[in-house]
Design a protein around this motif. Structure first.
Motif, PDB file in Angstrom:
ATOM      1  N   MET A  73      44.868 -17.950 -28.652  1.00 36.94           N
ATOM      2  CA  MET A  73      44.758 -17.097 -27.466  1.00 36.94           C
ATOM      3  C   MET A  73      43.389 -16.420 -27.406  1.00 36.94           C
ATOM      4  SD  MET A  73      48.538 -15.504 -27.621  1.00 36.94           S
ATOM      5  CE  MET A  73      48.214 -14.094 -26.618  1.00 36.94           C
ATOM      6  N   LEU A  74      42.895 -15.980 -28.557  1.00 41.03           N
ATOM      7  CA  LEU A  74      41.573 -15.339 -28.586  1.00 41.03           C
ATOM      8  C   LEU A  74      40.492 -16.334 -28.183  1.00 41.03           C
ATOM      9  CD1 LEU A  74      41.752 -13.228 -31.877  1.00 41.03           C
ATOM     10  CD2 LEU A  74      42.524 -12.649 -29.615  1.00 41.03           C
ATOM     11  N   SER A  75      40.641 -17.589 -28.606  1.00 45.89           N
ATOM     12  CA  SER A  75      39.657 -18.601 -28.232  1.00 45.89           C
ATOM     13  C   SER A  75      39.704 -18.899 -26.741  1.00 45.89           C
ATOM     14  CB  SER A  75      39.892 -19.878 -29.038  1.00 45.89           C
ATOM     15  OG  SER A  75      39.848 -19.579 -30.407  1.00 45.89           O
ATOM     16  N   VAL A  76      40.913 -18.840 -26.157  1.00 50.20           N
ATOM     17  CA  VAL A  76      41.015 -18.980 -24.702  1.00 50.20           C
ATOM     18  C   VAL A  76      40.246 -17.865 -24.007  1.00 50.20           C
ATOM     19  CG1 VAL A  76      42.648 -18.884 -22.790  1.00 50.20           C
ATOM     20  CG2 VAL A  76      43.158 -20.268 -24.749  1.00 50.20           C
ATOM     21  N   GLU A  77      40.304 -16.651 -24.569  1.00 51.54           N
ATOM     22  CA  GLU A  77      39.543 -15.533 -24.011  1.00 51.54           C
ATOM     23  C   GLU A  77      38.047 -15.825 -24.012  1.00 51.54           C
ATOM     24  OE1 GLU A  77      40.155 -12.308 -22.942  1.00 51.54           O
ATOM     25  OE2 GLU A  77      42.286 -12.733 -22.752  1.00 51.54           O
ATOM     26  N   VAL A  78      37.574 -16.437 -25.098  1.00 50.67           N
ATOM     27  CA  VAL A  78      36.151 -16.773 -25.171  1.00 50.67           C
ATOM     28  C   VAL A  78      35.777 -17.759 -24.072  1.00 50.67           C
ATOM     29  CG1 VAL A  78      34.375 -17.822 -26.618  1.00 50.67           C
ATOM     30  CG2 VAL A  78      36.004 -16.269 -27.607  1.00 50.67           C
ATOM     31  N   GLU A 112      47.466 -14.621 -17.215  1.00 47.44           N
ATOM     32  CA  GLU A 112      47.699 -15.695 -18.170  1.00 47.44           C
ATOM     33  C   GLU A 112      47.898 -15.131 -19.569  1.00 47.44           C
ATOM     34  OE1 GLU A 112      44.258 -18.015 -18.600  1.00 47.44           O
ATOM     35  OE2 GLU A 112      44.965 -18.931 -20.442  1.00 47.44           O
ATOM     36  N   VAL A 113      47.065 -14.128 -19.904  1.00 43.61           N
ATOM     37  CA  VAL A 113      47.168 -13.541 -21.233  1.00 43.61           C
ATOM     38  C   VAL A 113      48.495 -12.798 -21.389  1.00 43.61           C
ATOM     39  CG1 VAL A 113      46.181 -11.768 -22.711  1.00 43.61           C
ATOM     40  CG2 VAL A 113      44.719 -13.433 -21.643  1.00 43.61           C
ATOM     41  N   LEU A 114      48.937 -12.113 -20.325  1.00 46.26           N
ATOM     42  CA  LEU A 114      50.222 -11.418 -20.397  1.00 46.26           C
ATOM     43  C   LEU A 114      51.357 -12.405 -20.601  1.00 46.26           C
ATOM     44  CD1 LEU A 114      49.997  -8.643 -17.678  1.00 46.26           C
ATOM     45  CD2 LEU A 114      50.146  -8.380 -20.139  1.00 46.26           C
ATOM     46  N   ALA A 115      51.286 -13.554 -19.880  1.00 49.21           N
ATOM     47  CA  ALA A 115      52.324 -14.567 -20.057  1.00 49.21           C
ATOM     48  C   ALA A 115      52.308 -15.101 -21.489  1.00 49.21           C
ATOM     49  CB  ALA A 115      52.117 -15.702 -19.059  1.00 49.21           C
ATOM     50  N   ILE A 142      51.302 -13.474 -24.152  1.00 46.04           N
ATOM     51  CA  ILE A 142      51.819 -12.453 -25.064  1.00 46.04           C
ATOM     52  C   ILE A 142      53.350 -12.421 -25.010  1.00 46.04           C
ATOM     53  CG2 ILE A 142      52.002  -9.955 -25.377  1.00 46.04           C
ATOM     54  CD1 ILE A 142      49.080  -9.748 -24.883  1.00 46.04           C
ATOM     55  N   ALA A 143      53.892 -12.579 -23.782  1.00 45.49           N
ATOM     56  CA  ALA A 143      55.354 -12.627 -23.671  1.00 45.49           C
ATOM     57  C   ALA A 143      55.909 -13.817 -24.445  1.00 45.49           C
ATOM     58  CB  ALA A 143      55.755 -12.708 -22.204  1.00 45.49           C
ATOM     59  N   PHE A 144      55.237 -14.961 -24.334  1.00 47.34           N
ATOM     60  CA  PHE A 144      55.664 -16.153 -25.072  1.00 47.34           C
ATOM     61  C   PHE A 144      55.569 -15.927 -26.574  1.00 47.34           C
ATOM     62  CE2 PHE A 144      54.674 -20.600 -26.511  1.00 47.34           C
ATOM     63  CZ  PHE A 144      55.961 -21.076 -26.326  1.00 47.34           C
ATOM     64  N   TYR A 145      54.497 -15.225 -26.978  1.00 46.30           N
ATOM     65  CA  TYR A 145      54.283 -14.925 -28.400  1.00 46.30           C
ATOM     66  C   TYR A 145      55.393 -14.031 -28.927  1.00 46.30           C
ATOM     67  CZ  TYR A 145      51.800 -13.105 -32.471  1.00 46.30           C
ATOM     68  OH  TYR A 145      51.441 -12.732 -33.724  1.00 46.30           O
ATOM     69  N   ARG A 146      55.749 -13.012 -28.141  1.00 49.60           N
ATOM     70  CA  ARG A 146      56.822 -12.115 -28.552  1.00 49.60           C
ATOM     71  C   ARG A 146      58.138 -12.892 -28.662  1.00 49.60           C
ATOM     72  NH1 ARG A 146      55.873  -7.684 -30.993  1.00 49.60           N
ATOM     73  NH2 ARG A 146      57.922  -6.963 -30.349  1.00 49.60           N
ATOM     74  N   TYR A 147      58.344 -13.830 -27.734  1.00 53.24           N
ATOM     75  CA  TYR A 147      59.558 -14.653 -27.772  1.00 53.24           C
ATOM     76  C   TYR A 147      59.602 -15.469 -29.051  1.00 53.24           C
ATOM     77  CZ  TYR A 147      62.626 -18.550 -26.687  1.00 53.24           C
ATOM     78  OH  TYR A 147      63.599 -19.510 -26.750  1.00 53.24           O
TER      79      TYR A 147
END
Lengths: 159, 99
Positions: free
Chosen positions: B31-36, B71-74, B76-81
């Motif tokens: 996810m961090l790499s997607v941010e980059v 996209e990042v919020l989605a 994070i929700a997936f990550y929490r799941y």
């Protein structure tokens, strides 16, 4: 003013910090590397005279990266991160340097003088002239997030 | 500080983001790499509009950042799941989601 040297330094630091994101083995350190990448990107926006964009980038850094830190730390366990206290101190030191340097380099740059329709006075838009202060505010918020992690860690040690 | 420097930097950052997604197996690092990759694309857009001097940069970039943050919020929700289901965060083991 020639920005070539500034651009080269900032670009090199940004590429290095972007590579460090997936080189570090610790999630917290990777997130801090991402925050450095955001910081250098916002400086590049300043070099392009986009002060509003650089501020948005800074506050994305504060908001988004803090979320990453809390999600990552909450899922990985607080006790696994070492040297976090030193990191909090190490973040506070570059804050003042970057704020002072940006104030020196960019104060007055991109400042737009607009005529107030009511009073007829020429008023400078205040965004660019206070850019160093805004850097300090953003980084203070970010450092507060890091410090709260340190506090949580020290509280968790007692259990 | 010329046009091609900024374009090369944006391309390099985007390549680093892709490399991070390809090289790491941890979900959060990906996810961090997607941010980059996202900041590389915003930098390229800003440079393009700065040097051509046309268009409204702020509107375009705000819409880009809105999409990126959604996209990042989605994610994070997936990550929490994933974390709640106690699935390994190693993405090569994500086939456990079939259960």
């Amino acid at each position: 003013m020639d920005y070539t040297l500034l651009f080269a330094a900032v670009a090199a630091l940004e590429v290095i910090s972007a590579v460090l994101i997936f080189t570090f083995r610790n999630v917290l350190h990777s997130v801090l590397a991402l925050s450095l990448t955001f910081l250098f990107n916002s400086i590049l926006f300043l070099a392009l005279q986009q002060t509003l964009l650089s501020l948005i980038q800074l506050f994305i850094m504060v908001g988004g990266v803090s979320t990453y830190i809390f999600v990552g730390v909450a899922n990985s366990g607080l006790s696994r991160f070492r040297h976090t206290s030193l990191l909090a101190l190490g973040i506070m030191a570059p804050i003042l340097i970057v704020a002072y340097a940006t104030n020196l380099m960019f104060v007055g740059q991109g400042t737009v003088t607009q005529e107030n329709q009511v009073s007829g006075l020429m008023i400078k838009s205040a965004l660019a002239s206070n850019i160093g202060v805004l850097y300090v505010i953003a980084f203070a918020l970010f450092a507060t997030g890091i410090s709260s992690i340190v506090l949580l860690k020290s509280l968790g040690k007692g259990r | 500080m010329i046009f091609i420097d900024f374009v090369a930097l944006s391309f390099a950052l985007f390549a680093i983001g892709i490399a991070g997604v390809a090289a790491s197996r941890h979900f959060l690092i990906m996810m961090l790499s997607v941010e980059v990759g996202i900041i590389a694309s915003t930098l390229l857009a800003t440079v393009f509009f700065y040097f051509t001097g046309s268009g409204n940069i702020i509107t375009l970039l705000l819409s880009m950042w809105t999409v990126a943050s959604m996209e990042v919020l989605a994610l994070i929700a997936f990550y929490r799941y994933l974390a709640a289901q106690e699935v390994s965060l190693d993405v090569t083991k994500l086939s456990k989601l079939k259960n």
